[in-house]
Design an enzyme around this catalytic site. Structure first.
Site, short mmCIF file in Angstrom:
data_model
loop_
_atom_site.label_atom_id
_atom_site.label_comp_id
_atom_site.label_asym_id
_atom_site.label_seq_id
_atom_site.Cartn_x
_atom_site.Cartn_y
_atom_site.Cartn_z
N ARG A 50 9.19 7.28 5.54
CA ARG A 50 9.06 8.72 5.78
C ARG A 50 9.54 9.10 7.18
O ARG A 50 10.09 10.18 7.38
CB ARG A 50 7.61 9.15 5.56
CG ARG A 50 7.18 9.09 4.09
CD ARG A 50 5.69 9.31 3.95
NE ARG A 50 5.28 10.59 4.52
CZ ARG A 50 4.01 10.92 4.77
NH1 ARG A 50 3.05 10.04 4.52
NH2 ARG A 50 3.73 12.09 5.28
N ASP A 69 0.62 5.62 0.64
CA ASP A 69 -0.22 6.67 1.21
C ASP A 69 -0.55 7.74 0.17
O ASP A 69 0.01 7.77 -0.93
CB ASP A 69 0.50 7.34 2.39
CG ASP A 69 0.73 6.39 3.54
OD1 ASP A 69 -0.12 5.51 3.76
OD2 ASP A 69 1.76 6.54 4.24
N ARG A 116 0.84 -1.20 0.00
CA ARG A 116 0.00 0.00 0.00
C ARG A 116 0.87 1.24 0.00
O ARG A 116 1.97 1.25 0.57
CB ARG A 116 -0.89 0.02 1.24
CG ARG A 116 -1.84 -1.16 1.35
CD ARG A 116 -2.55 -1.14 2.69
NE ARG A 116 -3.42 -2.29 2.86
CZ ARG A 116 -4.10 -2.55 3.97
NH1 ARG A 116 -3.98 -1.74 5.02
NH2 ARG A 116 -4.87 -3.62 4.05
#
Length: 260
Positions: free
Chosen positions: A196, A51, A49
């Site tokens: 991140r 974001d 996945r």
């Protein structure tokens, strides 16, 4: 019949990969396009996945269908139904045992970071940005302690649903060309916001706010609250997946980003 697809997409137009009620995810767009080509609903499974605002240069997905179409139809035909920000690069019939997510041995990400006093305009949304000078040597020194198997709780989002915070980091390489840093990260798997959050710590060290050894202190602490804030999604690219050779899917990550 199981079909695998390779995708690239610009994350700025989507709310992330995963299907959402508002229909504005990459998964929603792709399932709609494949369903139109197949003539029936299709469920898409992805390798990982991403974001909102995160891009992909080589996302891998699969779906099952009994509909027979030329393999080119799953590329050009599906692309004709997709929005401009996402494209199928290739399609192939794969072993029914192949699973885009669960067959993965490693996943690869690249972060592109512009280090320049002035924010980017032409590259806005496609690179991360930091205005103060960054030290390549300090960032590289900080990254060395991350290689191997560790508890990455200090770099895990609160909403992460992973069963374990322990991941095996295989690669963390940092290159610099002029004002552009490229950070390539490979691991057995990633926690939510892990790359991140690592970038937030890396930039903090690179600008001189902490010594390179502080990265190891954060790692050992296993406490998200002691680490710097999550860095912007703009420069993050899902760059590929490694699978067992028996599945016949090329495992080299793709770092195409068209920054010219």
């Amino acid at each position: 019949m199981r079909i695998a697809l390779g995708l690239e997409y610009d994350g700025r137009a989507f709310c992330g990969w995963q299907s959402q009620p508002n229909g504005l995810s990459v998964q929603n767009a792709l399932e709609s396009a494949v369903a139109r080509m197949a003539g029936m609903p299709v469920r898409i499974h992805a390798a990982g996945r991403t974001d909102a605002g995160v891009h992909a240069s080589r996302q891998i997905v699969h779906f099952d269908t009994e509909v027979k179409r030329p393999i080119t139809a799953w590329v050009r035909g599906v692309n004709s139904f997709l929005p401009a920000g996402v494209a199928v690069l290739w399609a192939d019939v794969v072993d029914p045992q192949f699973h885009a997510r669960f067959s993965a041995l490693a996943r690869h990400y690249r972060y592109l970071l512009l280090n320049h006093p002035v924010r980017p305009a032409l590259l806005a949304g496609r690179v991360g940005w930091h205005h103060a000078p960054l030290s390549l040597a300090s960032m590289r020194a900080a990254a060395t302690c991350l290689i191997g198997e560790h508890d990455f709780s200090s770099f895990r989002a609160a909403e992460c649903q992973a069963a374990s915070p322990i991941k095996h980091l295989l690669r963390f390489e940092i290159q610099q060309q002029g004002d552009l840093f490229s950070i390539d990260v490979s691991a057995s798997g990633f926690l939510h916001h892990m790359v991140r959050n690592l970038m937030g710590a890396l930039v903090h060290i690179g600008k001189g706010a902490a010594e390179p050894g502080w990265m190891n202190e954060l790692l050992v602490a296993c406490d998200r609250t002691v680490a710097p804030p999550t860095f912007m999604p703009d420069g993050l690219y899902f760059a590929g997946v490694s699978y067992p050779p028996s599945f016949g899917i090329a495992s080299e990550p793709s770092f195409r980003h068209y920054l010219v």
